[in-house]
Design a protein around this motif. Structure first.
Motif, PDB file in Angstrom:
ATOM      1  N   GLY A   4      -5.591  -6.051 -16.900  1.00 22.42           N
ATOM      2  CA  GLY A   4      -5.742  -4.909 -17.796  1.00 22.42           C
ATOM      3  C   GLY A   4      -4.429  -4.168 -17.907  1.00 22.42           C
ATOM      4  O   GLY A   4      -4.239  -3.167 -17.232  1.00 22.42           O
ATOM      5  N   GLY A   5      -3.515  -4.632 -18.733  1.00 22.44           N
ATOM      6  CA  GLY A   5      -2.175  -4.051 -18.841  1.00 22.44           C
ATOM      7  C   GLY A   5      -2.179  -2.567 -19.152  1.00 22.44           C
ATOM      8  O   GLY A   5      -1.317  -1.825 -18.726  1.00 22.44           O
ATOM      9  N   GLY A   6      -3.207  -2.058 -19.887  1.00 25.21           N
ATOM     10  CA  GLY A   6      -3.247  -0.662 -20.257  1.00 25.21           C
ATOM     11  C   GLY A   6      -4.171   0.173 -19.378  1.00 25.21           C
ATOM     12  O   GLY A   6      -4.514   1.286 -19.722  1.00 25.21           O
ATOM     13  N   MET A   7      -4.571  -0.360 -18.204  1.00 22.60           N
ATOM     14  CA  MET A   7      -5.507   0.353 -17.335  1.00 22.60           C
ATOM     15  C   MET A   7      -4.831   1.571 -16.716  1.00 22.60           C
ATOM     16  O   MET A   7      -3.671   1.504 -16.308  1.00 22.60           O
ATOM     17  N   ASN A   8      -5.570   2.666 -16.620  1.00 27.25           N
ATOM     18  CA  ASN A   8      -4.957   3.861 -16.057  1.00 27.25           C
ATOM     19  C   ASN A   8      -4.836   3.730 -14.538  1.00 27.25           C
ATOM     20  O   ASN A   8      -5.647   3.070 -13.892  1.00 27.25           O
ATOM     21  N   PRO A   9      -3.804   4.325 -13.949  1.00 24.15           N
ATOM     22  CA  PRO A   9      -3.522   4.173 -12.521  1.00 24.15           C
ATOM     23  C   PRO A   9      -4.665   4.635 -11.614  1.00 24.15           C
ATOM     24  O   PRO A   9      -4.908   4.042 -10.569  1.00 24.15           O
ATOM     25  N   ARG A  10      -5.369   5.675 -12.013  1.00 25.22           N
ATOM     26  CA  ARG A  10      -6.483   6.169 -11.198  1.00 25.22           C
ATOM     27  C   ARG A  10      -7.592   5.125 -11.100  1.00 25.22           C
ATOM     28  O   ARG A  10      -8.139   4.882 -10.023  1.00 25.22           O
ATOM     29  N   LYS A  11      -7.926   4.514 -12.223  1.00 30.81           N
ATOM     30  CA  LYS A  11      -8.948   3.472 -12.250  1.00 30.81           C
ATOM     31  C   LYS A  11      -8.501   2.263 -11.425  1.00 30.81           C
ATOM     32  O   LYS A  11      -9.296   1.661 -10.703  1.00 30.81           O
ATOM     33  N   MET A  12      -7.213   1.935 -11.508  1.00 31.34           N
ATOM     34  CA  MET A  12      -6.663   0.808 -10.757  1.00 31.34           C
ATOM     35  C   MET A  12      -6.786   1.066  -9.253  1.00 31.34           C
ATOM     36  O   MET A  12      -7.218   0.201  -8.493  1.00 31.34           O
ATOM     37  N   LYS A  13      -6.447   2.287  -8.801  1.00 32.16           N
ATOM     38  CA  LYS A  13      -6.565   2.632  -7.378  1.00 32.16           C
ATOM     39  C   LYS A  13      -8.018   2.547  -6.925  1.00 32.16           C
ATOM     40  O   LYS A  13      -8.313   2.071  -5.826  1.00 32.16           O
ATOM     41  N   GLN A  14      -8.929   3.031  -7.759  1.00 30.88           N
ATOM     42  CA  GLN A  14     -10.346   3.002  -7.428  1.00 30.88           C
ATOM     43  C   GLN A  14     -10.829   1.558  -7.268  1.00 30.88           C
ATOM     44  O   GLN A  14     -11.547   1.235  -6.323  1.00 30.88           O
ATOM     45  N   MET A  15     -10.428   0.682  -8.170  1.00 36.41           N
ATOM     46  CA  MET A  15     -10.823  -0.731  -8.095  1.00 36.41           C
ATOM     47  C   MET A  15     -10.253  -1.393  -6.844  1.00 36.41           C
ATOM     48  O   MET A  15     -10.941  -2.154  -6.164  1.00 36.41           O
ATOM     49  N   MET A  16      -8.990  -1.077  -6.527  1.00 35.85           N
ATOM     50  CA  MET A  16      -8.359  -1.670  -5.352  1.00 35.85           C
ATOM     51  C   MET A  16      -9.049  -1.197  -4.071  1.00 35.85           C
ATOM     52  O   MET A  16      -9.242  -1.978  -3.143  1.00 35.85           O
ATOM     53  N   LYS A  17      -9.448   0.078  -4.035  1.00 39.32           N
ATOM     54  CA  LYS A  17     -10.145   0.617  -2.872  1.00 39.32           C
ATOM     55  C   LYS A  17     -11.490  -0.088  -2.694  1.00 39.32           C
ATOM     56  O   LYS A  17     -11.876  -0.439  -1.579  1.00 39.32           O
ATOM     57  N   GLN A  18     -12.196  -0.325  -3.787  1.00 37.24           N
ATOM     58  CA  GLN A  18     -13.480  -1.009  -3.722  1.00 37.24           C
ATOM     59  C   GLN A  18     -13.316  -2.442  -3.213  1.00 37.24           C
ATOM     60  O   GLN A  18     -14.190  -2.981  -2.556  1.00 37.24           O
ATOM     61  N   MET A  19     -12.185  -3.057  -3.510  1.00 36.20           N
ATOM     62  CA  MET A  19     -11.918  -4.428  -3.078  1.00 36.20           C
ATOM     63  C   MET A  19     -11.343  -4.490  -1.666  1.00 36.20           C
ATOM     64  O   MET A  19     -11.048  -5.570  -1.162  1.00 36.20           O
ATOM     65  N   GLY A  20     -11.138  -3.336  -1.035  1.00 33.57           N
ATOM     66  CA  GLY A  20     -10.609  -3.312   0.319  1.00 33.57           C
ATOM     67  C   GLY A  20      -9.108  -3.471   0.381  1.00 33.57           C
ATOM     68  O   GLY A  20      -8.570  -3.959   1.380  1.00 33.57           O
ATOM     69  N   ILE A  21      -8.413  -3.079  -0.670  1.00 32.35           N
ATOM     70  CA  ILE A  21      -6.958  -3.192  -0.727  1.00 32.35           C
ATOM     71  C   ILE A  21      -6.360  -1.803  -0.550  1.00 32.35           C
ATOM     72  O   ILE A  21      -6.672  -0.883  -1.293  1.00 32.35           O
ATOM     73  N   ASP A  51      -2.200  -3.886   2.106  1.00 32.83           N
ATOM     74  CA  ASP A  51      -3.058  -4.483   3.121  1.00 32.83           C
ATOM     75  C   ASP A  51      -4.356  -4.899   2.446  1.00 32.83           C
ATOM     76  O   ASP A  51      -5.134  -4.061   1.998  1.00 32.83           O
ATOM     77  N   ALA A  52      -4.565  -6.199   2.343  1.00 32.69           N
ATOM     78  CA  ALA A  52      -5.771  -6.728   1.713  1.00 32.69           C
ATOM     79  C   ALA A  52      -6.478  -7.634   2.710  1.00 32.69           C
ATOM     80  O   ALA A  52      -5.980  -8.718   3.017  1.00 32.69           O
ATOM     81  N   GLN A  53      -7.589  -7.159   3.248  1.00 30.22           N
ATOM     82  CA  GLN A  53      -8.411  -7.912   4.185  1.00 30.22           C
ATOM     83  C   GLN A  53      -7.613  -8.390   5.391  1.00 30.22           C
ATOM     84  O   GLN A  53      -7.691  -9.539   5.816  1.00 30.22           O
ATOM     85  N   GLY A  54      -6.766  -7.507   5.931  1.00 34.30           N
ATOM     86  CA  GLY A  54      -5.995  -7.821   7.130  1.00 34.30           C
ATOM     87  C   GLY A  54      -4.684  -8.533   6.872  1.00 34.30           C
ATOM     88  O   GLY A  54      -3.890  -8.718   7.786  1.00 34.30           O
ATOM     89  N   GLN A  55      -4.419  -8.940   5.664  1.00 31.29           N
ATOM     90  CA  GLN A  55      -3.170  -9.621   5.311  1.00 31.29           C
ATOM     91  C   GLN A  55      -2.215  -8.607   4.697  1.00 31.29           C
ATOM     92  O   GLN A  55      -2.522  -8.029   3.653  1.00 31.29           O
ATOM     93  N   GLU A  56      -1.076  -8.376   5.345  1.00 34.75           N
ATOM     94  CA  GLU A  56      -0.108  -7.407   4.822  1.00 34.75           C
ATOM     95  C   GLU A  56       0.928  -8.109   3.954  1.00 34.75           C
ATOM     96  O   GLU A  56       1.466  -9.142   4.334  1.00 34.75           O
ATOM     97  N   THR A  57       1.206  -7.513   2.806  1.00 39.81           N
ATOM     98  CA  THR A  57       2.212  -8.006   1.882  1.00 39.81           C
ATOM     99  C   THR A  57       3.169  -6.868   1.577  1.00 39.81           C
ATOM    100  O   THR A  57       2.742  -5.737   1.360  1.00 39.81           O
ATOM    101  N   TYR A  58       4.464  -7.165   1.577  1.00 38.06           N
ATOM    102  CA  TYR A  58       5.472  -6.149   1.305  1.00 38.06           C
ATOM    103  C   TYR A  58       6.168  -6.470  -0.011  1.00 38.06           C
ATOM    104  O   TYR A  58       6.498  -7.621  -0.281  1.00 38.06           O
ATOM    105  N   GLN A  59       6.400  -5.433  -0.810  1.00 43.98           N
ATOM    106  CA  GLN A  59       7.114  -5.571  -2.069  1.00 43.98           C
ATOM    107  C   GLN A  59       8.367  -4.706  -1.985  1.00 43.98           C
ATOM    108  O   GLN A  59       8.290  -3.519  -1.664  1.00 43.98           O
ATOM    109  N   VAL A  60       9.523  -5.307  -2.279  1.00 39.58           N
ATOM    110  CA  VAL A  60      10.795  -4.591  -2.230  1.00 39.58           C
ATOM    111  C   VAL A  60      11.362  -4.554  -3.637  1.00 39.58           C
ATOM    112  O   VAL A  60      11.520  -5.593  -4.279  1.00 39.58           O
ATOM    113  N   VAL A  61      11.657  -3.335  -4.117  1.00 40.68           N
ATOM    114  CA  VAL A  61      12.225  -3.168  -5.450  1.00 40.68           C
ATOM    115  C   VAL A  61      13.564  -2.464  -5.305  1.00 40.68           C
ATOM    116  O   VAL A  61      13.663  -1.399  -4.693  1.00 40.68           O
TER     117      VAL A  61
END
Length: 132
Positions: A4-21, A51-61
């Motif tokens: 969803g390229g045009g999804m608002n950030p608040r909705k995105m955070k809510q979805m990620m929280k529901q998925m355990g991210i 942190d998604a289901q115990g797997q940590e991923t790091y992003q460096v920009v």
């Protein structure tokens, strides 16, 4: 990831929280990535930990500075040399933490662990294997 390229950030955070991210911004001063050929040094990089289901991923920009391998490590080793020279120890390339780790894993004394590390040129796995 969600499509969803045009999804608002608040909705995105809510979805990620529901998925355990869980996403966390880190206040990193410097990030160093070492390869066999070079070192990539990111100063003032933006670092995100996910942190998604115990797997940590790091992003460096950020924009890295490229260095030859060992250029910064040489400066660190020279600092370690001063500490070991103060002890009168000629095995300046072997950190005390490595000696303790090998001694613990192989069940031997520190002097035997240091000798094994020196023979293995500081390679922890080889030193432990030679003592077992």
């Amino acid at each position: 990831m969600f499509g969803g390229g045009g999804m608002n950030p608040r909705k995105m955070k809510q979805m990620m929280k529901q998925m355990g991210i869980d996403v966390t911004e880190l206040d990193a001063e410097e990030v160093v990535i070492r390869t066999a050929d070079e070192e990539l040094v990111f100063s003032d990089a933006q670092v995100t930990r996910m942190d998604a289901q115990g797997q940590e991923t790091y992003q460096v920009v950020g924009e890295p500075e490229t260095r030859d391998p060992g250029s910064a490590a040489g400066a660190v080793e020279s600092g370690d040399d001063d500490v070991n020279d103060a002890d009168g120890d000629s095995a300046d390339a072997i950190p005390e933490d490595d000696v303790e780790l090998v001694a613990t894993r192989a069940g031997v004394g520190k002097s035997e662990a240091r000798e094994a590390l020196e023979a293995a040129d500081g390679d922890l796995a080889s030193a432990i294997a030679s003592l077992e």
